[in-house]
Design a protein around this motif. Structure first.
Motif, PDB file in Angstrom:
ATOM      1  N   LEU A  19       0.833  -1.187   0.000  1.00 37.22           N
ATOM      2  CA  LEU A  19       0.000   0.000   0.000  1.00 37.22           C
ATOM      3  C   LEU A  19       0.870   1.240   0.000  1.00 37.22           C
ATOM      4  O   LEU A  19       2.081   1.163   0.211  1.00 37.22           O
ATOM      5  N   GLY A  20       0.244   2.401  -0.219  1.00 39.68           N
ATOM      6  CA  GLY A  20       0.975   3.652  -0.148  1.00 39.68           C
ATOM      7  C   GLY A  20       1.392   3.964   1.275  1.00 39.68           C
ATOM      8  O   GLY A  20       0.940   3.329   2.230  1.00 39.68           O
ATOM      9  N   HIS A  21       2.256   4.980   1.428  1.00 39.06           N
ATOM     10  CA  HIS A  21       2.786   5.309   2.750  1.00 39.06           C
ATOM     11  C   HIS A  21       1.678   5.695   3.726  1.00 39.06           C
ATOM     12  O   HIS A  21       1.654   5.253   4.877  1.00 39.06           O
ATOM     13  N   LYS A  22       0.754   6.522   3.280  1.00 30.24           N
ATOM     14  CA  LYS A  22      -0.314   6.996   4.153  1.00 30.24           C
ATOM     15  C   LYS A  22      -1.237   5.843   4.551  1.00 30.24           C
ATOM     16  O   LYS A  22      -1.619   5.715   5.726  1.00 30.24           O
ATOM     17  N   GLN A  23      -1.580   5.002   3.579  1.00 28.36           N
ATOM     18  CA  GLN A  23      -2.450   3.866   3.886  1.00 28.36           C
ATOM     19  C   GLN A  23      -1.752   2.881   4.824  1.00 28.36           C
ATOM     20  O   GLN A  23      -2.367   2.340   5.737  1.00 28.36           O
ATOM     21  N   THR A  24      -0.461   2.669   4.602  1.00 32.25           N
ATOM     22  CA  THR A  24       0.297   1.769   5.469  1.00 32.25           C
ATOM     23  C   THR A  24       0.331   2.304   6.893  1.00 32.25           C
ATOM     24  O   THR A  24       0.148   1.555   7.861  1.00 32.25           O
ATOM     25  N   ALA A  25       0.564   3.613   7.022  1.00 34.72           N
ATOM     26  CA  ALA A  25       0.581   4.229   8.348  1.00 34.72           C
ATOM     27  C   ALA A  25      -0.772   4.077   9.033  1.00 34.72           C
ATOM     28  O   ALA A  25      -0.850   3.799  10.240  1.00 34.72           O
ATOM     29  N   ALA A  26      -1.843   4.249   8.271  1.00 30.71           N
ATOM     30  CA  ALA A  26      -3.183   4.104   8.834  1.00 30.71           C
ATOM     31  C   ALA A  26      -3.427   2.665   9.287  1.00 30.71           C
ATOM     32  O   ALA A  26      -3.975   2.421  10.368  1.00 30.71           O
TER      33      ALA A  26
ATOM     34  N   PRO B  14     -10.893  12.076  13.676  1.00 26.68           N
ATOM     35  CA  PRO B  14     -10.219  13.085  14.491  1.00 26.68           C
ATOM     36  C   PRO B  14      -9.094  12.504  15.358  1.00 26.68           C
ATOM     37  O   PRO B  14      -8.036  13.120  15.518  1.00 26.68           O
ATOM     38  N   GLU B  15      -9.297  11.310  15.895  1.00 27.17           N
ATOM     39  CA  GLU B  15      -8.253  10.676  16.699  1.00 27.17           C
ATOM     40  C   GLU B  15      -7.083  10.257  15.815  1.00 27.17           C
ATOM     41  O   GLU B  15      -5.915  10.375  16.213  1.00 27.17           O
ATOM     42  N   LEU B  16      -7.395   9.777  14.616  1.00 28.99           N
ATOM     43  CA  LEU B  16      -6.341   9.393  13.684  1.00 28.99           C
ATOM     44  C   LEU B  16      -5.472  10.603  13.337  1.00 28.99           C
ATOM     45  O   LEU B  16      -4.236  10.503  13.292  1.00 28.99           O
ATOM     46  N   LYS B  17      -6.116  11.749  13.125  1.00 25.23           N
ATOM     47  CA  LYS B  17      -5.371  12.963  12.797  1.00 25.23           C
ATOM     48  C   LYS B  17      -4.490  13.393  13.964  1.00 25.23           C
ATOM     49  O   LYS B  17      -3.340  13.820  13.787  1.00 25.23           O
TER      50      LYS B  17
ATOM     51  N   LEU C 194      -3.154  11.456  16.187  1.00 20.40           N
ATOM     52  CA  LEU C 194      -2.066  10.503  16.400  1.00 20.40           C
ATOM     53  C   LEU C 194      -1.010  10.543  15.306  1.00 20.40           C
ATOM     54  O   LEU C 194       0.196  10.502  15.592  1.00 20.40           O
ATOM     55  N   VAL C 195      -1.458  10.600  14.033  1.00 15.02           N
ATOM     56  CA  VAL C 195      -0.494  10.485  12.927  1.00 15.02           C
ATOM     57  C   VAL C 195      -0.533  11.659  11.960  1.00 15.02           C
ATOM     58  O   VAL C 195       0.188  11.665  10.963  1.00 15.02           O
ATOM     59  N   GLY C 196      -1.392  12.649  12.240  1.00 15.15           N
ATOM     60  CA  GLY C 196      -1.354  13.877  11.447  1.00 15.15           C
ATOM     61  C   GLY C 196      -2.211  13.885  10.202  1.00 15.15           C
ATOM     62  O   GLY C 196      -2.102  14.804   9.394  1.00 15.15           O
ATOM     63  N   PHE C 197      -3.067  12.869  10.000  1.00 16.30           N
ATOM     64  CA  PHE C 197      -3.927  12.878   8.820  1.00 16.30           C
ATOM     65  C   PHE C 197      -5.198  12.093   9.106  1.00 16.30           C
ATOM     66  O   PHE C 197      -5.274  11.336  10.090  1.00 16.30           O
ATOM     67  N   THR C 198      -6.193  12.282   8.249  1.00 18.95           N
ATOM     68  CA  THR C 198      -7.421  11.505   8.337  1.00 18.95           C
ATOM     69  C   THR C 198      -7.487  10.552   7.145  1.00 18.95           C
ATOM     70  O   THR C 198      -6.789  10.750   6.150  1.00 18.95           O
ATOM     71  N   LEU C 199      -8.304   9.535   7.267  1.00 17.89           N
ATOM     72  CA  LEU C 199      -8.452   8.546   6.202  1.00 17.89           C
ATOM     73  C   LEU C 199      -9.756   8.843   5.473  1.00 17.89           C
ATOM     74  O   LEU C 199     -10.846   8.542   5.958  1.00 17.89           O
ATOM     75  N   THR C 200      -9.633   9.476   4.298  1.00 20.58           N
ATOM     76  CA  THR C 200     -10.797   9.905   3.539  1.00 20.58           C
ATOM     77  C   THR C 200     -10.581   9.654   2.051  1.00 20.58           C
ATOM     78  O   THR C 200      -9.492   9.245   1.628  1.00 20.58           O
ATOM     79  N   GLY C 201     -11.613   9.936   1.277  1.00 19.81           N
ATOM     80  CA  GLY C 201     -11.496   9.898  -0.178  1.00 19.81           C
ATOM     81  C   GLY C 201     -11.064   8.560  -0.729  1.00 19.81           C
ATOM     82  O   GLY C 201     -11.418   7.493  -0.216  1.00 19.81           O
TER      83      GLY C 201
ATOM     84  N   ARG D  92     -20.687  13.213  11.667  1.00 15.71           N
ATOM     85  CA  ARG D  92     -20.013  13.827  10.522  1.00 15.71           C
ATOM     86  C   ARG D  92     -18.657  13.200  10.209  1.00 15.71           C
ATOM     87  O   ARG D  92     -17.987  13.619   9.275  1.00 15.71           O
ATOM     88  N   THR D  93     -18.255  12.227  10.979  1.00 16.97           N
ATOM     89  CA  THR D  93     -16.920  11.676  10.784  1.00 16.97           C
ATOM     90  C   THR D  93     -16.958  10.175  10.531  1.00 16.97           C
ATOM     91  O   THR D  93     -17.904   9.490  10.913  1.00 16.97           O
ATOM     92  N   PHE D  94     -15.926   9.679   9.877  1.00 14.31           N
ATOM     93  CA  PHE D  94     -15.773   8.248   9.649  1.00 14.31           C
ATOM     94  C   PHE D  94     -15.032   7.603  10.811  1.00 14.31           C
ATOM     95  O   PHE D  94     -14.110   8.190  11.384  1.00 14.31           O
ATOM     96  N   VAL D  95     -15.452   6.385  11.129  1.00 10.78           N
ATOM     97  CA  VAL D  95     -14.791   5.565  12.137  1.00 10.78           C
ATOM     98  C   VAL D  95     -14.281   4.314  11.434  1.00 10.78           C
ATOM     99  O   VAL D  95     -15.007   3.694  10.653  1.00 10.78           O
ATOM    100  N   HIS D  96     -13.039   3.939  11.695  1.00  6.81           N
ATOM    101  CA  HIS D  96     -12.403   2.835  10.967  1.00  6.81           C
ATOM    102  C   HIS D  96     -11.946   1.733  11.927  1.00  6.81           C
ATOM    103  O   HIS D  96     -11.566   2.010  13.064  1.00  6.81           O
ATOM    104  N   GLN D  97     -11.950   0.496  11.421  1.00  2.33           N
ATOM    105  CA  GLN D  97     -11.444  -0.631  12.186  1.00  2.33           C
ATOM    106  C   GLN D  97     -10.904  -1.688  11.229  1.00  2.33           C
ATOM    107  O   GLN D  97     -11.458  -1.897  10.144  1.00  2.33           O
TER     108      GLN D  97
END
Length: 217
Positions: free
Chosen positions: A5-12, A26-29, A31-38, A57-62
């Motif tokens: 995966l790409g760097h951002k996706q791998t970090a996520a 918001p918690e992801l941002k 912790l690692v400085g970005f959100t997982l969107t798009g 209004r926000t996405f939750v990921h697992q």
């Protein structure tokens, strides 16, 4: 080799792996400085590596089971994914991950045996749960883990969900088993058992049981 995966996706993915629970953007941002969107989010959703749900209004990921499997392969890659060049710190991280992968394999452990949700284990100073409370928590944990009605759930996974002292869980499960409210059986494929499975087993009638089923929820 894994599907890199790409760097951002791998970090996520690694962040979700370490936290071992649902993580809002918001918690992801934080912790690692970005959100997982798009597109980066939808690609991970389409691949089956993560499950995302919009809450307010926000996405939750697992991580999904496939996501955990991807992480287990990725930590053994030895080098970061392209494109390169990368920072020396990132390269060193993969050396560390490779060592961690070797440690897990030598002890037949899985990533889920290591990373559990923060706060899952009760503080030592907490009031002990009553048998009734623990029975309720066992039923809730079973419902969250089971994939089909009256399906089988590994005791190792159940204990991770509960975070309760093993002796207390054993006492409640033995009582429920005697009353016919739960069913406990050994794993038929003994070769598939990990050290964690053996440790989580409950011994009844001179036999180690690794799986649990509850008929009525």
């Amino acid at each position: 080799m894994t599907d890199r995966l790409g760097h951002k996706q791998t970090a996520a993915m690694f962040t979700l792996m370490v936290l071992g629970r649902e993580v809002p953007n918001p918690e992801l941002k934080e912790l690692v400085g970005f959100t997982l969107t798009g597109k980066e989010r939808t690609q991970l959703n389409d691949s089956g590596y993560i499950a995302s749900e919009k809450v307010g209004r926000t996405f939750v990921h697992q991580l999904t089971d496939s996501g955990w499997a991807w992480c287990e392969k990725e930590i053994g890659e030895g080098t970061p994914p392209p494109p390169r060049p990368l920072s020396t710190l990132c390269s060193a991280l993969y050396v560390v991950l490779g060592g961690f992968d070797g440690f897990l394999r030598s002890r037949k452990l899985r990533l889920a045996d290591v990373f559990t949700p923060a706060g899952l284990i009760e503080p030592a100073t907490a009031e002990p749960a009553t048998a009734e409370d623990l029975e309720t928590r066992i039923r809730i944990a079973y419902r969250e883990l089971v994939r089909e009605p009256r399906g089988w759930v590994g005791l190792v996974d159940l204990r991770l969900k509960l975070g309760a002292p093993a002796a207390e869980v054993d006492a409640v499960l033995k009582k429920l088993s005697s009353a016919g409210k739960v069913h406990l059986v050994p794993e038929d494929n003994r070769k598939a058992l990990t050290a964690a499975d053996h440790e989580a087993a409950i011994r009844i009638g001179g036999e180690d049981n690794h799986l649990l089923s509850i008929e009525a929820l």
